[in-house]
Design an enzyme around this catalytic site. Structure first.
Site, PDB file in Angstrom:
ATOM      1  N   HIS A  28       4.064  -0.116  -4.320  1.00 56.92           N
ATOM      2  CA  HIS A  28       5.131   0.427  -3.472  1.00 56.92           C
ATOM      3  C   HIS A  28       5.014  -0.242  -2.116  1.00 56.92           C
ATOM      4  O   HIS A  28       4.008  -0.097  -1.416  1.00 56.92           O
ATOM      5  CB  HIS A  28       5.007   1.946  -3.327  1.00 56.92           C
ATOM      6  CG  HIS A  28       6.066   2.543  -2.449  1.00 56.92           C
ATOM      7  ND1 HIS A  28       7.282   2.977  -2.939  1.00 56.92           N
ATOM      8  CD2 HIS A  28       6.108   2.763  -1.109  1.00 56.92           C
ATOM      9  CE1 HIS A  28       8.013   3.443  -1.945  1.00 56.92           C
ATOM     10  NE2 HIS A  28       7.325   3.324  -0.819  1.00 56.92           N
ATOM     11  N   CYS A  29       6.046  -0.960  -1.730  1.00 52.75           N
ATOM     12  CA  CYS A  29       6.045  -1.700  -0.470  1.00 52.75           C
ATOM     13  C   CYS A  29       6.721  -0.865   0.609  1.00 52.75           C
ATOM     14  O   CYS A  29       7.913  -0.544   0.505  1.00 52.75           O
ATOM     15  CB  CYS A  29       6.761  -3.044  -0.629  1.00 52.75           C
ATOM     16  SG  CYS A  29       6.725  -4.059   0.863  1.00 52.75           S
TER      17      CYS A  29
END
Length: 453
Positions: free
Chosen positions: A306-307
């Site tokens: 998850h960025c």
């Protein structure tokens, strides 16, 4: 008259009227009219003007009344003036009220809620950069503290596993603000031509387009997904063997044709695999290499990570566009930094201009451009590290999520201070891994939940 009201259609009201029960007939007709009027009133109330909204209690409210009828705030202020202890939930309730009432007018569907996490970057970034341009010692302190504050906030929000728009706002505003200063401060000096300005502008536009495409869909798994098979190779390790030694190339592609001819032993192994891949949160069976993101609350195909900088997961459907966004941003940033340094430090070599640029603080305009070049260099260095890790992972056919799990369980080989993590479970060689990455589809047929029975 009653027949005209019912438009001449056969209804229960006609039957009642024909039987002579006139009172009951009119009573039923009155109830029908009242229901229609009530429905019309509800429909009118559901239509919100641009400044209206439904608050967290489900009540209709207006943006102009943002400071009215705040019982939680009144209670907190009253306790403060009386020197009484605050309730444990007072601050959280006041914060919830403030967050719910800060809205902007919107033409469709009423006023929209504003996420407060997008505001700090808009205020702090220009203020800190202008402060850092006053003196080189102040610049050293600010440019050292700013990354530290961002990292602290990242770990603070990462522990809560909650979504925040702070990092996306910081990324977009940094790009926009650097481009604004490039046009207003660097370009008027005459050291940058129209062609160079056009190249920087094209780079910024392409970066934003790639970012928009990256945020569309990471490959979210849904129970009723279309039957489109992925080109990604999914393997499972043979029973009783170490996948890092064997390569783990037992094909478990989930198609109906293959499953019809497998043996009972293979069917049992498939059911056991489905039990292990069962997601309690999404209530579905995940394909191999899919993962559940606790921040987004969804399962994603071939989940990498998850960025926070794009406020989205990086998965099978957007991994290539994510790398493209990084490459475009880095190329644009490096080119823009070189143009700025050529303008403010024309007599210095580009490789040493950031470290030594005499006279750059004599004018505030050049000092501000030099400070922004340093800020952009820090951001570029961090994204270069991220891009290097991504390229290494793709070369070994391992996702960031798989690498973390393998390191935690000590089932992978790591080298170069953890930059290279090789699980060996999915690797098909350098060319094979990149060929699979560039040709993988967006979807895969998930196993049926009936296999758990």
């Amino acid at each position: 008259m009653f027949t005209r009201f019912l438009s001449g259609r056969e209804t229960c009201f006609d039957a009642v009227c024909r039987s002579g029960e006139t009172a009951a007939c009119w009573q039923a007709a009155g109830l029908s009219v009242m229901k229609r009027q009530a429905k019309k009133v509800l429909e009118e109330e559901a239509v919100l003007c641009c400044c209206e909204y439904m608050n967290r209690h489900g009540q209709r409210s207006h943006v102009a009344a943002c400071c009215c009828d705040c019982e939680d705030l009144d209670d907190a202020c009253d306790r403060f003036l009386k020197r009484e202890p605050q309730k444990p939930e007072s601050l959280s309730q006041v914060a919830a009220v403030v967050t719910d009432r800060i809205r902007v007018p919107w033409l469709w569907g009423g006023a929209r809620k504003v996420d407060l996490s997008i505001i700090p970057p808009l205020l702090l970034l220009p203020a800190l950069l202008h402060l850092a341009a006053l003196h080189f010692l102040i610049g050293m302190v600010v440019l050292t503290a700013l990354p530290g504050l961002v990292l602290w906030y990242y770990y603070f929000t990462h522990r809560k596993k909650g979504q925040t728009l702070f990092f996306l706002s910081l990324a977009l505003f940094s790009l926009a603000y650097m481009y604004y200063l490039f046009i207003t401060e660097v370009f008027p000096h005459g050291d940058v031509g129209l062609l160079q300005l056009a190249l920087v502008s094209v780079g910024v536009v392409l970066t934003l387009l790639a970012l928009f495409h990256t945020k569309r869909d990471p490959g979210i798994l849904r129970p009723n997904e279309e039957s489109v098979h992925s080109k990604v190779a999914y393997y499972s390790s043979p029973t009783g063997r170490n996948p890092s030694l064997s390569g783990g190339r037992q094909d478990v592609t989930m198609t109906v044709a293959n499953r019809a001819g497998v043996s009972e032993h293979a069917e049992e192994e498939m059911k056991e695999s489905n039990r292990k891949n069962w997601c309690q949160a999404c209530r579905m069976v995940r394909p191999p290499r899919a993962g559940h993101c606790r921040i987004c609350g969804v399962c994603v195909l071939r989940l990498d990570h998850h960025c926070v900088w794009i406020n989205s997961c990086v998965g099978q459907a957007n991994h290539r566009s994510f790398l493209l966004t990084l490459v475009l941003f880095l190329l644009t940033s490096l080119y823009g930094i070189s143009l700025v340094l050529q303008s403010v430090c024309p007599r210095q070599n580009l490789l040493f201009a950031l470290l030594y640029c005499p006279g750059v603080y004599n004018q505030y305009s050049t000092a501000l451009c030099f400070t922004c070049a340093w800020y952009s260099s820090i951001v570029t260095g961090g994204l270069l590290h991220l891009l290097a890790i991504q390229l290494i992972n793709v070369s070994y056919n391992v996702t960031e999520r798989e690498a973390r799990i393998a390191l935690r369980e000590k089932t992978a080989r790591s080298a170069y201070w953890g930059l290279v993590v090789n699980t060996g479970a999915y690797s098909r060689g350098f060319r094979g891994n990149w060929s699979e990455f560039m040709s993988m589809g967006d979807k895969v047929i998930p196993p049926s939940p009936t296999d758990l029975v």
